[in-house]
Design an enzyme around this catalytic site. Structure first.
Site, short mmCIF file in Angstrom:
data_model
loop_
_atom_site.label_atom_id
_atom_site.label_comp_id
_atom_site.label_asym_id
_atom_site.label_seq_id
_atom_site.Cartn_x
_atom_site.Cartn_y
_atom_site.Cartn_z
N GLY A 46 0.82 -1.20 0.00
CA GLY A 46 0.00 0.00 0.00
C GLY A 46 0.86 1.25 0.00
O GLY A 46 1.99 1.24 0.49
N GLN A 51 3.21 9.93 0.82
CA GLN A 51 4.49 9.20 0.80
C GLN A 51 5.31 9.48 -0.45
O GLN A 51 6.49 9.12 -0.51
CB GLN A 51 4.25 7.69 0.92
CG GLN A 51 3.70 7.29 2.27
CD GLN A 51 3.54 5.79 2.34
OE1 GLN A 51 2.54 5.24 1.90
NE2 GLN A 51 4.55 5.12 2.88
N CYS A 93 6.14 0.02 7.07
CA CYS A 93 5.75 1.14 6.21
C CYS A 93 6.94 1.51 5.34
O CYS A 93 8.07 1.56 5.84
CB CYS A 93 5.34 2.33 7.08
SG CYS A 93 4.94 3.82 6.14
N LEU A 94 6.71 1.76 4.07
CA LEU A 94 7.80 2.11 3.16
C LEU A 94 8.48 3.41 3.58
O LEU A 94 9.63 3.65 3.23
CB LEU A 94 7.27 2.22 1.72
CG LEU A 94 6.77 0.91 1.11
CD1 LEU A 94 6.12 1.15 -0.25
CD2 LEU A 94 7.89 -0.12 0.99
N HIS A 135 -4.07 1.52 7.31
CA HIS A 135 -2.72 2.11 7.36
C HIS A 135 -2.61 3.28 6.36
O HIS A 135 -2.13 4.35 6.71
CB HIS A 135 -1.71 0.99 7.06
CG HIS A 135 -0.28 1.44 7.00
ND1 HIS A 135 0.66 0.97 7.87
CD2 HIS A 135 0.35 2.30 6.16
CE1 HIS A 135 1.84 1.54 7.57
NE2 HIS A 135 1.67 2.33 6.54
N GLU A 136 -3.09 3.05 5.13
CA GLU A 136 -2.95 4.09 4.09
C GLU A 136 -3.85 5.28 4.38
O GLU A 136 -3.46 6.43 4.16
CB GLU A 136 -3.23 3.53 2.69
CG GLU A 136 -2.34 2.37 2.25
CD GLU A 136 -0.87 2.55 2.59
OE1 GLU A 136 -0.37 3.69 2.53
OE2 GLU A 136 -0.21 1.54 2.92
N HIS A 139 -2.33 7.56 6.79
CA HIS A 139 -1.34 8.47 6.18
C HIS A 139 -2.00 9.78 5.73
O HIS A 139 -1.39 10.84 5.81
CB HIS A 139 -0.70 7.82 4.95
CG HIS A 139 0.50 6.97 5.23
ND1 HIS A 139 1.65 7.46 5.82
CD2 HIS A 139 0.75 5.66 4.99
CE1 HIS A 139 2.54 6.49 5.92
NE2 HIS A 139 2.02 5.38 5.44
NI NI Z 1 2.89 3.50 5.33
#
Ligand code: NI
Length: 171
Positions: A46, A51, A93-94, A135-136, A139
């Site tokens: 995701g 991000q 998380c990226l 999660h997304e 963000h």
């Molecule tokens: Ni993330």
């Protein structure tokens, strides 16, 4: 399509509340397609627009990481309308490299938003997919998964991140 740079923890773009997408313009479509490419290249399940440095309410989720076209969801102005159950699982998380921690999330969610054609979309998601949507969407509200951990855990993570930032500077 292009792979965009992923913004890392510490950048203010990740702590802001993102603006709703007012209209699905060519720029938004390009951003969404770039986000899918960036997500698959990472690889991850995701990605949210902040991000890649854009504070707009747009997310991509793909728990198949490019294997199954039906698993790819691109949602504009997504909202969770139903939450059911509870699941605890390790999450990463990226934007927070090398950190994985257990986070409590609903087991099942229903998410509403718009597709890239501007039509309303409703997605029912369970387990990992439900986790990814939560999660997304976090963000988009400037919340990282580490913000959902205990104060002690957050302190330990801050220390670890500082250490890895310092070692990255010294060859
Ligand atoms: Ni993330």
């Amino acid at each position: 399509m292009a792979i965009r740079d992923i913004v890392l923890i510490g950048d203010p773009v990740l702590t802001r509340t993102s603006e709703p997408v007012a209209g699905i313009t060519e720029d938004i479509v390009r951003l969404a397609r770039d986000m899918v490419e960036t997500l698959h290249a990472a690889p991850g399940v995701g990605l949210a627009a902040p991000q890649v440095g854009v504070n707009k309410r747009l997310i991509v989720v793909d728990v198949s990481v490019g294997e199954d076209p039906d698993a790819l969801h691109i949602l504009v102005n997504p909202e969770i309308v139903t939450r059911e159950g509870e699941a605890v699982c390790e999450e990463g998380c990226l934007s927070v490299p090398d950190i994985k921690e257990k986070v409590v999330r609903p087991y099942r969610v229903v998410v509403r938003g718009l597709g890239l054609e501007g039509r309303p979309v409703e997605v029912e998601a369970e387990d990992l997919a439900a986790r990814a949507f939560c999660h997304e969407i976090d963000h988009l509200d400037g919340i990282l998964f580490v913000d959902r951990l205990s104060a002690l855990k957050r302190k330990l993570i801050r220390r670890k991140l500082k250490k890895s930032a310092a070692s990255a500077k010294t060859p």
